[in-house]
Design a protein around this motif. Structure first.
Motif, PDB file in Angstrom:
ATOM      1  N   LYS A   1      12.750   8.955 -69.303  1.00 53.58           N
ATOM      2  CA  LYS A   1      12.625  10.132 -68.338  1.00 53.58           C
ATOM      3  C   LYS A   1      13.216  11.389 -69.219  1.00 53.58           C
ATOM      4  N   ILE A   2      14.054  11.318 -69.845  1.00 54.56           N
ATOM      5  CA  ILE A   2      14.540  12.640 -70.625  1.00 54.56           C
ATOM      6  C   ILE A   2      13.424  13.083 -71.511  1.00 54.56           C
ATOM      7  N   LEU A   3      13.069  12.096 -72.033  1.00 54.98           N
ATOM      8  CA  LEU A   3      11.885  12.514 -73.129  1.00 54.98           C
ATOM      9  C   LEU A   3      10.622  13.077 -72.397  1.00 54.98           C
ATOM     10  N   VAL A   4      10.327  12.506 -71.289  1.00 56.57           N
ATOM     11  CA  VAL A   4       9.113  13.062 -70.616  1.00 56.57           C
ATOM     12  C   VAL A   4       9.624  14.367 -70.284  1.00 56.57           C
ATOM     13  N   LYS A   5      10.782  14.555 -69.622  1.00 53.78           N
ATOM     14  CA  LYS A   5      11.195  15.886 -69.077  1.00 53.78           C
ATOM     15  C   LYS A   5      11.049  16.996 -70.045  1.00 53.78           C
TER      16      LYS A   5
ATOM     17  N   GLY B   1      23.063  -0.360 -57.485  1.00 53.68           N
ATOM     18  CA  GLY B   1      22.771  -0.496 -55.892  1.00 53.68           C
ATOM     19  C   GLY B   1      21.938   0.345 -55.491  1.00 53.68           C
ATOM     20  N   HIS B   2      20.989   1.206 -56.234  1.00 51.79           N
ATOM     21  CA  HIS B   2      19.985   1.951 -55.907  1.00 51.79           C
ATOM     22  C   HIS B   2      20.192   3.087 -54.892  1.00 51.79           C
ATOM     23  N   HIS B   3      21.647   3.599 -55.100  1.00 49.00           N
ATOM     24  CA  HIS B   3      22.257   4.429 -53.902  1.00 49.00           C
ATOM     25  C   HIS B   3      21.361   5.752 -54.016  1.00 49.00           C
ATOM     26  N   HIS B   4      20.742   6.115 -54.805  1.00 46.84           N
ATOM     27  CA  HIS B   4      19.590   7.337 -55.087  1.00 46.84           C
ATOM     28  C   HIS B   4      18.535   7.341 -53.925  1.00 46.84           C
ATOM     29  N   VAL B   5      18.057   6.225 -53.570  1.00 52.75           N
ATOM     30  CA  VAL B   5      16.929   6.053 -52.915  1.00 52.75           C
ATOM     31  C   VAL B   5      17.532   5.202 -51.521  1.00 52.75           C
ATOM     32  N   GLY B   6      18.755   5.319 -51.192  1.00 53.89           N
ATOM     33  CA  GLY B   6      19.369   4.742 -49.926  1.00 53.89           C
ATOM     34  C   GLY B   6      19.128   5.884 -48.897  1.00 53.89           C
ATOM     35  N   HIS B   7      18.544   5.524 -47.611  1.00 47.08           N
ATOM     36  CA  HIS B   7      18.609   6.736 -46.662  1.00 47.08           C
ATOM     37  C   HIS B   7      20.217   7.155 -46.465  1.00 47.08           C
ATOM     38  N   ILE B   8      21.189   6.120 -46.577  1.00 45.63           N
ATOM     39  CA  ILE B   8      22.576   6.713 -46.623  1.00 45.63           C
ATOM     40  C   ILE B   8      22.928   6.138 -48.099  1.00 45.63           C
ATOM     41  N   GLY B   9      23.306   6.816 -49.111  1.00 45.69           N
ATOM     42  CA  GLY B   9      23.717   6.314 -50.198  1.00 45.69           C
ATOM     43  C   GLY B   9      25.094   6.544 -50.545  1.00 45.69           C
ATOM     44  N   VAL B  10      25.765   5.443 -51.023  1.00 46.28           N
ATOM     45  CA  VAL B  10      27.152   5.497 -51.536  1.00 46.28           C
ATOM     46  C   VAL B  10      27.337   5.388 -52.865  1.00 46.28           C
TER      47      VAL B  10
ATOM     48  N   THR C   1      20.656  10.462 -63.855  1.00 45.44           N
ATOM     49  CA  THR C   1      19.803  11.422 -63.864  1.00 45.44           C
ATOM     50  C   THR C   1      18.554  10.794 -63.190  1.00 45.44           C
ATOM     51  N   PRO C   2      18.680  11.007 -61.688  1.00 43.15           N
ATOM     52  CA  PRO C   2      17.586  10.192 -60.970  1.00 43.15           C
ATOM     53  C   PRO C   2      16.349  10.878 -60.834  1.00 43.15           C
ATOM     54  N   VAL C   3      15.114  10.429 -61.429  1.00 46.13           N
ATOM     55  CA  VAL C   3      13.976  11.108 -61.506  1.00 46.13           C
ATOM     56  C   VAL C   3      12.802  10.420 -60.745  1.00 46.13           C
ATOM     57  N   ILE C   4      12.027  10.823 -60.303  1.00 46.56           N
ATOM     58  CA  ILE C   4      10.642  10.316 -59.658  1.00 46.56           C
ATOM     59  C   ILE C   4       9.763  10.338 -60.844  1.00 46.56           C
ATOM     60  N   GLY C   5       9.157   9.082 -60.902  1.00 43.24           N
ATOM     61  CA  GLY C   5       8.122   9.003 -62.077  1.00 43.24           C
ATOM     62  C   GLY C   5       6.961  10.135 -62.098  1.00 43.24           C
ATOM     63  N   ALA C   6       6.458  10.589 -63.057  1.00 42.24           N
ATOM     64  CA  ALA C   6       5.237  11.413 -63.220  1.00 42.24           C
ATOM     65  C   ALA C   6       3.981  10.532 -63.342  1.00 42.24           C
ATOM     66  N   GLU C   7       3.060  11.064 -62.778  1.00 40.50           N
ATOM     67  CA  GLU C   7       1.546  10.361 -63.126  1.00 40.50           C
ATOM     68  C   GLU C   7       1.029  10.600 -64.379  1.00 40.50           C
ATOM     69  N   ILE C   8       1.011   9.459 -65.247  1.00 40.74           N
ATOM     70  CA  ILE C   8       0.697   9.836 -66.633  1.00 40.74           C
ATOM     71  C   ILE C   8      -0.851   9.431 -66.854  1.00 40.74           C
ATOM     72  N   SER C   9      -1.532   8.536 -65.698  1.00 41.90           N
ATOM     73  CA  SER C   9      -2.747   8.095 -65.935  1.00 41.90           C
ATOM     74  C   SER C   9      -3.119   7.766 -64.379  1.00 41.90           C
ATOM     75  N   ALA C  10      -4.284   8.401 -63.991  1.00 37.66           N
ATOM     76  CA  ALA C  10      -4.599   7.837 -62.458  1.00 37.66           C
ATOM     77  C   ALA C  10      -5.472   6.556 -62.622  1.00 37.66           C
TER      78      ALA C  10
END
Lengths: 560, 174
Positions: free
Chosen positions: A252-256, A463-472, A210-219
């Motif tokens: 990430k699931i708890l935060v969501k 292999g970080h495919h979620h953040v590849g410009h092309i992901g395999v 479940t790819p998720v972009i982190g949320a800001e918890i503190s500035a």
């Protein structure tokens, strides 16, 4: 770089003794497989398809030449003569014998290395910017903070059995080179209006299923409080993270589930008790650790070395290498060199014992004895004089370590995949090598320009495919290996998760698929547009059309 | 008599851990004499009559919140925290909270799937008593397992057993 004092050394030595005894008890039948599993994992030891795999920690990616020589020795003595650089800047050995692992750890301890917490449901190796200390856009050096957090997290008694693994990354430059938005905790070093150092804290990012972009918890968390703040996050997670379902156990699931505001409230409520407590950092401790990351003895040099410029003009192959693999250094007359581990004859990120020895020699000769490992699976010599680049290039080229493709299509991130990893659904290395074979024309690669192609053999996304410009992504369909392609992912300040373009492909189709994607890009791109910018502008439709053809796309739309 | 670890030593201990089966309602239970840990639900149902019994403790499962015990802490001699599986690490936080936030001075006992390779972490989080499952270790094995309490001599971070981190405890050379 950081050097152990007697306290650090003792902890690592005691770990060797502990694991030696655990291994003895396991082999004697006193520990069950199930009991030994987390013990070996927290020491980076996996049981893989062919043999155990040992993952050795490279904290924030920094290595000395002595350490690299030891890695070469281990590869030669206990393995099949090579090692693998991972996407967490660590080093993996694929063929050690279980009963010899305590010996390997004892050898590593003599050069201030270990395999502590490189796997398991605990706080993992902390990653950072491979160009720390030398990048022009750096604001605050992340390495001392990486070391401070390494020590805090090492054998943390409360967080050794978390619901799931926990990854922290730190970045201190304007551009994020540590993928902090895709970490359980992402830390961005910054200064407040008064010039005080602190951290912007992101939480709940990650790749995986479940790819998720982190949320800001503190500035902004002031530096003194970063340990207590992280402890508050970890405690809320340890107590309330899900343990009923492995796939829903990451933070990430708890935060969501709670929402970032409620999660933040719980963390702040917890933090009240730890804040200003004994784990509050002191200036003396920060100064002690930072004192290990001093500026090397740079010479005063002209910004452009005359010899380098003439070699550059005279030798097109050298010029090609410098164009891609040599990066600007903040000190005049110096350069940052990417030692490519993407020679198409090897698996991406693999490096032989002989090559490791050579890199160690070059580090001593040209770069103050230090080497960095990158999450993109290359090595870096960070402090090379321009005047010595040509000599270094000639040696690197002779050792197949000068593939001039840094940041290009064939400089791909690739997990070990089904050839080695027992978690994998599909092989990754043959896909990488087939794409490298298809795109072997340098001029064509240069024309395509900056692009990131990332391959994972399963959902775990090493292999970080979620953040590849092309992901395999390798997937299993009825026992067969198939590959799903996504576009539009990216790392860095504009991190995004790629979108799947459609039905998956057989291995043999993959080079054609990538060719079609590239052809669409070349046809669509506007002046100077990089691949990812074109994808963002046009969206996926032209690429789907180019890959699947008009009829298939139409049919799919009708069925949708 | 079964042996357990208490403050780093092996001692004899025959405290029962009362586990209710589904047919038993906590309210209707009558407790036999003798040292026992009762489930939190039994304590809640009978706390008036049970409090003050020096041989009685309360045990919590890993999903139960220690905060709920806080009003009763001065009437409870011992608390046992269950590890349903040794990989369930919630009890480490629970023990640390009992010691540091709630100031509990009585016995905190690790029960359930308690294995020697976790003893060190348990001790650091405030467990003073460790009770592996009956039959898990022979007396000789448990004696040998005491060594695991001393796996690391000088840990980095603060915890219950060592409330200051190494950087405050030691003068470390730069």
């Amino acid at each position: 770089m950081y050097r152990y004092d007697p306290y650090d050394q003792k902890i690592v030595d005691e770990r060797v003794a502990q694991f030696r005894d655990q291994t003895r008890r396991y082999l004697a039948g006193e520990l069950t497989d199930e009991e030994f599993r987390p013990l070996r994992l927290q020491n980076g030891l996996y049981i893989q398809r062919h043999a155990p795999m040992l993952r050795v920690a490279v904290p924030y990616g920094l290595l000395s030449s002595t350490q690299v020589r030891k890695m070469a020795h281990i590869a030669r003595t206990y393995d099949k003569g090579y090692a693998h650089i991972t996407t967490r800047q660590n080093v993996q050995f694929n063929w050690p014998e279980l009963k010899l692992v305590p010996e390997i750890l004892a050898e590593l301890a003599t050069v201030e290395m270990h395999a502590i917490q490189t796997s398991g449901a605990c706080i993992r190796n902390i990653t950072s910017d491979p160009f720390a200390g030398v990048a022009g856009d750096e604001q605050i050096d992340p390495r001392p903070w990486g070391e401070i957090l390494r020590q805090w997290s090492t054998f943390h008694p409360e967080f050794a059995f978390l619901p799931r693994k926990f990854k922290i990354a730190i970045n201190g430059a304007k551009e994020d080179r540590a993928v902090i938005q895709c970490h359980d905790i992402g830390l961005e070093l910054k200064r407040d209006a008064a010039g005080e150092i602190g951290f912007r804290v992101l939480v709940g990012g990650g790749m995986g299923r479940t790819p998720v972009i982190g949320a800001e918890i503190s500035a902004f968390v002031p530096w003194q409080h970063i340990i207590t703040y992280c402890e508050a996050i970890l405690r809320v997670y340890n107590r309330h993270g899900r343990r009923d379902n492995l796939y829903k156990a990451r933070i990430k699931i708890l935060v969501k589930a709670l929402g970032i505001d409620e999660f933040r409230r719980q963390v702040e409520e917890e933090w009240v008790f730890g804040k200003n407590g004994p784990n509050t950092l002191t200036e003396a401790e920060v100064a002690r650790v930072a004192g290990h990351f001093t500026t090397p003895a740079y010479e005063t040099l002209p910004a452009d070395d005359a010899g380098y410029l003439s070699q550059h003009a005279a030798n097109p192959a050298f010029a090609a290498w410098t164009r891609r693999n040599v990066l600007a250094h903040k000190v005049p007359g110096y350069a940052v060199v990417v030692v490519s581990l993407k020679d198409p004859s090897r698996a991406p990120g693999d490096v032989t014992d002989a090559q490791l020895d050579l890199v160690a020699d070059w580090a001593d000769a040209y770069s103050f004895g230090e080497i960095r490992a990158t999450h993109e699976q290359n090595l870096v010599l960070a402090d090379v004089k321009q005047s010595e680049l040509f000599a270094l290039w000639e040696k690197a080229r002779a050792a197949n370590l000068a593939t001039p493709t840094f940041g290009l299509l064939t400089d791909m991130i690739c997990c070990p995949g089904g050839d080695f990893c027992s978690l994998a659904n599909a092989k990754s290395i043959p896909i990488a090598n087939a794409i490298q074979a298809r795109f072997d024309d340098l001029d064509y690669l240069y024309d395509i320009g900056d692009i990131e192609l990332n391959i994972s053999g399963c959902m775990n996304s090493c292999g970080h495919h979620h953040v590849g410009h092309i992901g395999v992504l390798g997937v299993d369909k009825n026992g067969e290996e198939w590959y799903q392609v996504s576009l539009g992912g990216s790392q860095g300040n504009h991190t995004s998760i790629g979108k799947v373009i459609g039905r998956s492909f057989a291995a043999a189709e993959m080079p054609d698929v990538v060719s079609k994607i590239i052809n669409v890009y070349l046809a669509q791109r506007q002046d100077g547009e990089r691949f990812i910018e074109t994808v963002r502008r046009t969206g996926l439709d032209p690429f789907k059309l180019g890959v699947y053809g008009e009829a298939a796309v139409k049919e799919r739309k009708q069925n949708a | 008599m079964p042996k357990i670890i208490k403050n780093g030593q092996l001692i004899d201990d025959d405290t029962r851990i009362l586990i209710l089966d589904e047919s038993q309602a906590p309210e209707e239970l009558t407790l036999a004499a003798g040292p026992v840990f009762v489930p939190f639900a039994v304590w809640q149902a009978h706390s008036g009559q049970l409090s003050g019994r020096a041989d009685l403790g309360v045990w919590l499962d890993s999903h139960e919140d220690v905060a709920e015990l806080v009003p009763d802490l001065d009437r409870i001699a011992a608390i046992a925290l269950n590890f349903p599986k040794f990989t369930d690490g919630r009890a480490y936080s629970a023990a640390a909270l009992l010691r540091t936030r709630y100031g509990f001075k009585g016995e905190i006992r690790a029960i359930g799937d308690v294995l020697r390779d976790q003893f060190f972490f348990m001790q650091r989080c405030g467990f003073d008593t460790i009770q592996p499952k009956a039959g898990k270790y022979s007396d000789a094995q448990l004696e040998e397992a005491l060594a695991s309490l001393k796996d690391f001599s000088t840990p980095y971070q603060a915890a219950v057993d060592q409330p200051e981190p190494l950087f405050r405890r030691a003068q470390r050379a730069a």
